[in-house]
Scaffold this motif. Sequence first.
Motif, mmCIF file in Angstrom:
data_model
loop_
_atom_site.group_PDB
_atom_site.id
_atom_site.type_symbol
_atom_site.label_atom_id
_atom_site.label_comp_id
_atom_site.label_asym_id
_atom_site.label_seq_id
_atom_site.Cartn_x
_atom_site.Cartn_y
_atom_site.Cartn_z
ATOM 1 N N THR A 138 9.114 59.649 -6.616
ATOM 2 C CA THR A 138 9.171 58.763 -7.788
ATOM 3 C C THR A 138 10.289 57.742 -7.636
ATOM 4 N N ALA A 139 11.477 58.214 -7.259
ATOM 5 C CA ALA A 139 12.608 57.305 -7.095
ATOM 6 C C ALA A 139 12.351 56.285 -5.990
ATOM 7 N N LEU A 140 11.753 56.723 -4.876
ATOM 8 C CA LEU A 140 11.462 55.811 -3.772
ATOM 9 C C LEU A 140 10.418 54.774 -4.164
ATOM 10 N N ASP A 141 9.372 55.206 -4.859
ATOM 11 C CA ASP A 141 8.347 54.263 -5.314
ATOM 12 C C ASP A 141 8.959 53.200 -6.227
ATOM 13 N N CYS A 142 9.790 53.646 -7.173
ATOM 14 C CA CYS A 142 10.408 52.701 -8.106
ATOM 15 C C CYS A 142 11.348 51.752 -7.360
ATOM 16 N N ALA A 143 12.082 52.277 -6.371
ATOM 17 C CA ALA A 143 13.019 51.447 -5.608
ATOM 18 C C ALA A 143 12.296 50.356 -4.831
ATOM 19 N N GLY A 144 11.115 50.673 -4.307
ATOM 20 C CA GLY A 144 10.413 49.719 -3.469
ATOM 21 C C GLY A 144 9.420 48.831 -4.168
ATOM 22 N N ALA A 148 13.782 44.363 -9.486
ATOM 23 C CA ALA A 148 15.094 44.909 -9.148
ATOM 24 C C ALA A 148 15.804 45.577 -10.321
ATOM 25 N N ASP A 149 15.832 44.923 -11.480
ATOM 26 C CA ASP A 149 16.573 45.503 -12.605
ATOM 27 C C ASP A 149 15.926 46.795 -13.090
ATOM 28 N N GLU A 150 14.581 46.838 -13.095
ATOM 29 C CA GLU A 150 13.890 48.056 -13.498
ATOM 30 C C GLU A 150 14.131 49.176 -12.495
ATOM 31 N N ALA A 151 14.141 48.818 -11.214
ATOM 32 C CA ALA A 151 14.376 49.815 -10.171
ATOM 33 C C ALA A 151 15.770 50.406 -10.284
ATOM 34 N N ILE A 152 16.769 49.564 -10.494
ATOM 35 C CA ILE A 152 18.144 50.048 -10.611
ATOM 36 C C ILE A 152 18.290 50.979 -11.808
ATOM 37 N N ALA A 153 17.639 50.641 -12.917
ATOM 38 C CA ALA A 153 17.706 51.499 -14.105
ATOM 39 C C ALA A 153 17.150 52.888 -13.808
ATOM 40 N N VAL A 154 16.018 52.948 -13.092
ATOM 41 C CA VAL A 154 15.427 54.237 -12.747
ATOM 42 C C VAL A 154 16.325 55.002 -11.772
ATOM 43 N N LEU A 176 9.845 54.514 4.845
ATOM 44 C CA LEU A 176 8.924 53.638 4.124
ATOM 45 C C LEU A 176 8.403 52.539 5.042
ATOM 46 N N PRO A 177 7.250 51.941 4.696
ATOM 47 C CA PRO A 177 6.767 50.785 5.459
ATOM 48 C C PRO A 177 7.827 49.687 5.479
ATOM 49 N N PRO A 178 7.922 48.934 6.558
ATOM 50 C CA PRO A 178 8.972 47.913 6.696
ATOM 51 C C PRO A 178 9.057 46.949 5.516
ATOM 52 N N ARG A 179 7.912 46.586 4.909
ATOM 53 C CA ARG A 179 7.942 45.588 3.841
ATOM 54 C C ARG A 179 8.627 46.109 2.581
ATOM 55 N N TYR A 180 8.791 47.448 2.477
ATOM 56 C CA TYR A 180 9.471 48.031 1.319
ATOM 57 C C TYR A 180 10.842 48.593 1.675
ATOM 58 N N ARG A 181 11.071 48.880 2.948
ATOM 59 C CA ARG A 181 12.244 49.668 3.351
ATOM 60 C C ARG A 181 13.562 48.993 2.988
ATOM 61 N N ARG A 182 13.734 47.737 3.419
ATOM 62 C CA ARG A 182 15.019 47.072 3.193
ATOM 63 C C ARG A 182 15.328 46.929 1.714
ATOM 64 N N LYS A 183 14.318 46.566 0.951
ATOM 65 C CA LYS A 183 14.494 46.412 -0.498
ATOM 66 C C LYS A 183 14.923 47.740 -1.129
ATOM 67 N N ALA A 184 14.209 48.815 -0.774
ATOM 68 C CA ALA A 184 14.513 50.121 -1.350
ATOM 69 C C ALA A 184 15.912 50.581 -0.960
ATOM 70 N N ARG A 187 18.633 48.731 -2.934
ATOM 71 C CA ARG A 187 18.725 49.145 -4.338
ATOM 72 C C ARG A 187 19.304 50.548 -4.467
ATOM 73 N N ILE A 188 18.966 51.431 -3.556
ATOM 74 C CA ILE A 188 19.515 52.787 -3.597
ATOM 75 C C ILE A 188 21.027 52.747 -3.404
ATOM 76 N N ARG A 189 21.494 51.907 -2.495
ATOM 77 C CA ARG A 189 22.946 51.796 -2.267
ATOM 78 C C ARG A 189 23.660 51.196 -3.468
#
Length: 313
Positions: A138-144, A148-154, A176-184, A187-189
Amino acid sequence: MDAAEALASLGGVAARGEILALVTEGALRRAVTDGSVLRRARGRYALPAAPRIGERAELRELAEAGRRAAHELSGTAILLSAAARWGWPTKWVPTRPQVAVPRNRRVPSLAKRGIDVRMRDIPSGDREDGWVTTRVRTALDCAGLLPADEAIAVLDSALREGAVERDELLLGAARLPPRYRRKAEDRIRRASPLAANPFESVLRWIVSDIPGLTLDPQVHISDEEGLIGIVDLADRGLRLVLEADSFAWHGDRAALERDCIRYNRLIAQGWLVLRFSWDQVMHHPERVRALVIRTVQQGYLRVRRPLPDGYAT
């Protein structure tokens, strides 16, 4: 005195050593186990954030709607519907349950009217109870996938709960697939277990990349009289405080009196305080950001430090 009472006497957030000066290690461990004290980061503990009125019931209703929709489609509740299942407060609540179904599945048009259907394969190892993504998924899906603001809140909510760790999420993001990895990963950091609620999380995100601004959440500020309070966000170098002000916090005369005293003590101690309402943060982020940028510029002039790159002189 139990561990929760000790933590309350320390302002609600404290280091392990500060708590153990008042209670035994066993008492602290029991409090973490029963949920009366949360482990927010290595060596840092906090009292559970008081939910806004009706928040828990709202999350239960959203989770139940997600469960029913997942069973109806033989799918899996994902994203904000899954976050509700885990009790994670979010910036927004979904208007329709969010459900993933296998890519080769045909979904009746009528079902799509009431359910936000995503064509996505969810491995059995990423599901729990047969109908919802696990906490980590769930956290990974939301991160990717979320803005951005919604992902950080989750992510802040997930880390605050303590059931997932940042390193665990980063390990999952690496797959994660490359197109989501860097973004996720980014945001996790940037996520913080110290954020008190999504309101504060979104405010922190809005101003997170302003040059020359370094904000820490839930900062203890004291003067010669003792603890003034724990502010939402603070830049210690600029002596700048950002507060996410809820209406409920000032619901009576006594609360207003306490807040006036707290505010005046911060000013007298040399802090500049900006206060933002929920509507400003959620609906007018560009205004919030512009005001903070102007204030940061003035702050550098106030402390007589060279302005960082990006500011007109």
